[in-house]
Design a protein around this motif. Structure first.
Motif, PDB file in Angstrom:
ATOM      1  N   PHE A 114      84.438  -8.363  44.255  1.00 31.78           N
ATOM      2  CA  PHE A 114      84.829  -6.984  43.968  1.00 31.78           C
ATOM      3  C   PHE A 114      85.497  -6.439  45.223  1.00 31.78           C
ATOM      4  N   ASP A 115      86.639  -5.763  45.078  1.00 34.92           N
ATOM      5  CA  ASP A 115      87.360  -5.222  46.229  1.00 34.92           C
ATOM      6  C   ASP A 115      86.459  -4.322  47.061  1.00 34.92           C
ATOM      7  N   GLY A 116      86.454  -4.546  48.361  1.00 36.38           N
ATOM      8  CA  GLY A 116      85.738  -3.690  49.280  1.00 36.38           C
ATOM      9  C   GLY A 116      84.229  -3.840  49.277  1.00 36.38           C
ATOM     10  N   GLN A 117      83.698  -4.820  48.581  1.00 40.53           N
ATOM     11  CA  GLN A 117      82.239  -4.988  48.511  1.00 40.53           C
ATOM     12  C   GLN A 117      81.773  -6.004  49.532  1.00 40.53           C
ATOM     13  N   SER A 118      80.792  -5.611  50.334  1.00 41.52           N
ATOM     14  CA  SER A 118      80.277  -6.529  51.346  1.00 41.52           C
ATOM     15  C   SER A 118      79.100  -7.366  50.824  1.00 41.52           C
ATOM     16  N   MET A 160      74.530   0.033  43.829  1.00 41.34           N
ATOM     17  CA  MET A 160      74.600  -1.294  43.246  1.00 41.34           C
ATOM     18  C   MET A 160      73.562  -1.411  42.130  1.00 41.34           C
ATOM     19  N   LYS A 161      73.970  -2.121  41.069  1.00 40.85           N
ATOM     20  CA  LYS A 161      73.075  -2.313  39.939  1.00 40.85           C
ATOM     21  C   LYS A 161      73.006  -3.794  39.587  1.00 40.85           C
ATOM     22  N   ASP A 162      71.958  -4.150  38.859  1.00 42.08           N
ATOM     23  CA  ASP A 162      71.799  -5.501  38.331  1.00 42.08           C
ATOM     24  C   ASP A 162      71.812  -5.423  36.813  1.00 42.08           C
ATOM     25  N   TYR A 163      72.215  -6.526  36.177  1.00 38.74           N
ATOM     26  CA  TYR A 163      72.253  -6.586  34.724  1.00 38.74           C
ATOM     27  C   TYR A 163      71.656  -7.914  34.287  1.00 38.74           C
ATOM     28  N   LYS A 164      70.787  -7.858  33.274  1.00 45.23           N
ATOM     29  CA  LYS A 164      70.196  -9.081  32.721  1.00 45.23           C
ATOM     30  C   LYS A 164      70.176  -8.955  31.206  1.00 45.23           C
ATOM     31  N   LYS A 165      70.582 -10.015  30.534  1.00 45.49           N
ATOM     32  CA  LYS A 165      70.588 -10.008  29.073  1.00 45.49           C
ATOM     33  C   LYS A 165      70.555 -11.450  28.568  1.00 45.49           C
ATOM     34  N   TYR A 166      70.004 -11.608  27.361  1.00 42.56           N
ATOM     35  CA  TYR A 166      70.002 -12.899  26.671  1.00 42.56           C
ATOM     36  C   TYR A 166      70.990 -12.835  25.520  1.00 42.56           C
ATOM     37  N   TYR A 167      71.762 -13.898  25.343  1.00 47.30           N
ATOM     38  CA  TYR A 167      72.734 -14.003  24.253  1.00 47.30           C
ATOM     39  C   TYR A 167      72.396 -15.237  23.434  1.00 47.30           C
ATOM     40  N   SER A 168      72.425 -15.111  22.108  1.00 47.69           N
ATOM     41  CA  SER A 168      72.192 -16.243  21.219  1.00 47.69           C
ATOM     42  C   SER A 168      73.545 -16.760  20.747  1.00 47.69           C
ATOM     43  N   ILE A 169      73.800 -18.047  20.989  1.00 49.63           N
ATOM     44  CA  ILE A 169      75.102 -18.635  20.667  1.00 49.63           C
ATOM     45  C   ILE A 169      74.866 -19.879  19.808  1.00 49.63           C
ATOM     46  N   PRO A 170      75.587 -20.003  18.669  1.00 53.53           N
ATOM     47  CA  PRO A 170      75.363 -21.124  17.749  1.00 53.53           C
ATOM     48  C   PRO A 170      76.049 -22.422  18.194  1.00 53.53           C
ATOM     49  N   ALA A 171      75.599 -22.959  19.333  1.00 52.89           N
ATOM     50  CA  ALA A 171      76.112 -24.218  19.860  1.00 52.89           C
ATOM     51  C   ALA A 171      75.057 -24.783  20.805  1.00 52.89           C
ATOM     52  N   THR A 172      75.177 -26.051  21.148  1.00 55.72           N
ATOM     53  CA  THR A 172      74.203 -26.674  22.042  1.00 55.72           C
ATOM     54  C   THR A 172      74.435 -26.199  23.484  1.00 55.72           C
ATOM     55  N   PRO A 173      73.412 -26.299  24.337  1.00 54.08           N
ATOM     56  CA  PRO A 173      73.617 -25.959  25.749  1.00 54.08           C
ATOM     57  C   PRO A 173      74.760 -26.753  26.394  1.00 54.08           C
ATOM     58  N   ASP A 174      74.900 -28.032  26.030  1.00 53.30           N
ATOM     59  CA  ASP A 174      75.997 -28.830  26.597  1.00 53.30           C
ATOM     60  C   ASP A 174      77.359 -28.291  26.169  1.00 53.30           C
ATOM     61  N   GLU A 175      77.478 -27.863  24.905  1.00 52.09           N
ATOM     62  CA  GLU A 175      78.743 -27.298  24.421  1.00 52.09           C
ATOM     63  C   GLU A 175      79.061 -25.975  25.134  1.00 52.09           C
ATOM     64  N   ILE A 176      78.043 -25.146  25.338  1.00 50.86           N
ATOM     65  CA  ILE A 176      78.239 -23.875  26.036  1.00 50.86           C
ATOM     66  C   ILE A 176      78.637 -24.132  27.487  1.00 50.86           C
ATOM     67  N   TYR A 177      77.949 -25.055  28.127  1.00 48.20           N
ATOM     68  CA  TYR A 177      78.267 -25.409  29.514  1.00 48.20           C
ATOM     69  C   TYR A 177      79.720 -25.841  29.632  1.00 48.20           C
ATOM     70  N   ASN A 226      74.015  -7.044  42.111  1.00 46.85           N
ATOM     71  CA  ASN A 226      74.901  -6.308  43.029  1.00 46.85           C
ATOM     72  C   ASN A 226      76.237  -5.936  42.407  1.00 46.85           C
ATOM     73  N   ILE A 227      76.181  -5.303  41.254  1.00 46.86           N
ATOM     74  CA  ILE A 227      77.388  -4.806  40.584  1.00 46.86           C
ATOM     75  C   ILE A 227      77.663  -3.406  41.125  1.00 46.86           C
ATOM     76  N   PRO A 228      78.870  -3.150  41.623  1.00 46.37           N
ATOM     77  CA  PRO A 228      79.178  -1.794  42.092  1.00 46.37           C
ATOM     78  C   PRO A 228      78.968  -0.769  40.969  1.00 46.37           C
ATOM     79  N   ASP A 229      78.357   0.362  41.311  1.00 40.33           N
ATOM     80  CA  ASP A 229      78.052   1.396  40.321  1.00 40.33           C
ATOM     81  C   ASP A 229      79.271   1.772  39.482  1.00 40.33           C
ATOM     82  N   ASP A 230      80.432   1.907  40.120  1.00 42.88           N
ATOM     83  CA  ASP A 230      81.645   2.330  39.406  1.00 42.88           C
ATOM     84  C   ASP A 230      82.134   1.284  38.407  1.00 42.88           C
ATOM     85  N   ASP A 231      81.751   0.031  38.600  1.00 44.47           N
ATOM     86  CA  ASP A 231      82.205  -1.051  37.726  1.00 44.47           C
ATOM     87  C   ASP A 231      81.191  -1.431  36.658  1.00 44.47           C
ATOM     88  N   PHE A 232      79.972  -0.886  36.745  1.00 43.79           N
ATOM     89  CA  PHE A 232      78.862  -1.357  35.915  1.00 43.79           C
ATOM     90  C   PHE A 232      79.155  -1.262  34.415  1.00 43.79           C
TER      91      PHE A 232
END
Length: 127
Positions: A71-75, A1-18, A99-105
């Motif tokens: 994810f199929d088969g993931q506990s 299992m893996k984790d992923y973290k990233k920041y994305y910059s989007i040209p809109a307000t937080p309310d618009e993104i939400y 908790n991303i399955p390695d095969d799907d990462f």
């Protein structure tokens, strides 16, 4: 299992993104696909013809979305947390996916960067 973290910059307000991430009509506008989505904690969601499914866990309007992705088969629970922060360009979206399955990462990272946040950014840049 893996984790992923990233920041994305989007040209809109937080309310618009939400709104773009939680309203099924708006989701359809930027994905081109029918989506099932609700801001009711405990409700299930489906996007991209069922290729992404899960359960909505927590919402803080304009600020935070927490979902469990299936994810199929993931506990172990695979949890997606998106936090929205206003910045000079519009919004900094903080993504954390655990908790991303390695095969799907690799496919999942590509999906986040191109299909999900990439498409969302293009949608707001085109307005």
């Amino acid at each position: 299992m893996k984790d992923y973290k990233k920041y994305y910059s989007i040209p809109a307000t937080p309310d618009e993104i939400y709104m773009a991430l939680t309203n099924p009509i708006t989701i359809e506008l930027w994905t081109g696909e029918v989506a099932e989505m609700s801001t009711e904690p405990g409700s299930e969601f489906s996007m991209w013809e069922g290729s992404i499914t899960g359960k909505n866990l927590e919402f803080e309007p304009g600020k935070k979305i927490v979902q469990q992705w299936y994810f199929d088969g993931q506990s172990d629970n695979s949890i997606v947390t998106i936090k929205l922060h206003a910045d000079k360009q519009g919004t900094s979206a903080e993504l954390r996916h655990t908790n991303i399955p390695d095969d799907d990462f690799d496919d999942l990272v590509d999906g986040w960067n191109n299909s999900y946040f990439g498409a969302l950014t293009e949608f707001f840049e085109g307005e």
